[in-house]
Design a protein around this motif. Sequence first.
Motif, short mmCIF file in Angstrom:
data_model
loop_
_atom_site.label_atom_id
_atom_site.label_comp_id
_atom_site.label_asym_id
_atom_site.label_seq_id
_atom_site.Cartn_x
_atom_site.Cartn_y
_atom_site.Cartn_z
N UNK A 1 59.62 47.80 31.10
CA UNK A 1 60.04 49.20 31.20
C UNK A 1 59.19 49.99 32.20
N UNK A 2 57.86 49.97 32.11
CA UNK A 2 57.08 50.68 33.14
C UNK A 2 57.24 50.08 34.53
N UNK A 3 57.46 48.76 34.62
CA UNK A 3 57.67 48.15 35.93
C UNK A 3 58.95 48.68 36.57
N UNK A 4 60.01 48.85 35.79
CA UNK A 4 61.26 49.40 36.31
C UNK A 4 61.06 50.86 36.75
N UNK A 5 60.29 51.61 35.98
CA UNK A 5 60.01 53.00 36.35
C UNK A 5 59.28 53.07 37.69
N UNK A 6 58.27 52.23 37.87
CA UNK A 6 57.51 52.22 39.13
C UNK A 6 58.42 51.81 40.28
N UNK A 7 59.26 50.81 40.05
CA UNK A 7 60.19 50.36 41.11
C UNK A 7 61.15 51.48 41.51
N UNK A 8 61.68 52.20 40.54
CA UNK A 8 62.57 53.31 40.85
C UNK A 8 61.83 54.40 41.62
N UNK A 9 60.62 54.70 41.21
CA UNK A 9 59.85 55.75 41.87
C UNK A 9 59.56 55.41 43.33
N UNK A 10 59.25 54.15 43.59
CA UNK A 10 58.87 53.75 44.94
C UNK A 10 60.06 53.42 45.83
#
Length: 350
Positions: free
Chosen positions: A95-104
């Motif tokens: 879940x946090x990995x997907x959030x970081x990917x979306x942000x970047x």
Amino acid sequence: MPQTETPDIEAASRARLRWWTELPLILLVYACYSAGRLLARGDVSSAVDHGLTILRVEKFLHINAEHPLNRLFTREAWLGIPADFWYASLHYLVTPAILIWLFRSRSAHYRAARTWLMTSTFIGLIGFTLLPTCPPRLLSAGHGFVDTMAQYSSYGWWGGEASAPRGMGGMTNQYAAMPSLHVGWALWCGVMLWRHGRTPAAKAAGVIYPLVTTIVVMGTANHYFLDAVAGAAVMGVGFLLAPLVNRAADHAKAAFADRSGSVPSISGVAPVSEVSAVSEASAVSRVSGTSGGSSPSAAPGDARAPIVSGGCQTSTGERIPRQRDARFGSGAEPSASPTDAGDGAPAPAR
């Protein structure tokens, strides 16, 4: 077809979002999630009653898939052990990995996705508070469930109390089973991968991850099938409410900016001062960028008309084709020098 964002949209979204403001917000929501699970312990007997009620409803509807899955994971260690690792770790990693990917990489979609996830999480906390539920693994042995996390605890860092590290079981609420946010968060991750992933592998992961997570939470006896259904329903409600939450946040920011006397930039719209500066720069460029290489005549009475080549000087004797000459008005280059009659001889004195 996969959705793509233009560089302008990406840059504008990045300008409005900063990691040093997003990270504390996400940590705050996760702290509320963890604290809510601890505070909403409820009465154990009520939690057991709720769990048994769910189990009876599932048996009546013949949808109690957690029974055969749990027997399979208990009997086959090569399935049960990876399932326990899946349950204990991926929920907090993917879940946090997907959030970081979306942000970047998908910043134009990040804010809506982040708000959807957070809104759904708070709705889930309401469910934990109002309906504390005993998971299948904590029911008495007569109901036919085995706690695979406890059975295979020697292979991992967890003990016999859910997925918490050994000695830290008191820091988790084991009766926060309804709804299953393991399934809810996995569904959110799957939707993000399916909608914004640009490769077949990403889209396949978007389908596989929530499906496998649903099987894992039932096979490890951590959730009922209806817990998983409730987790998906919570994400659906959060999806519908997320635009309203974003609009309310925008209005709150605008009101705060009005009170502080500043002009906010909402939805990527530049402040009036920036628009004026751009308009002025465009007007200057239109004045100085006339066709044909000739500069416009100065307005009557204006001694400081803009000069196209202001600050640019040529060396002695050097001339640029069609360059304006002070001796010949604003017309084209003269055909001959005033001291040259065309045959190379000096012109007769006048």
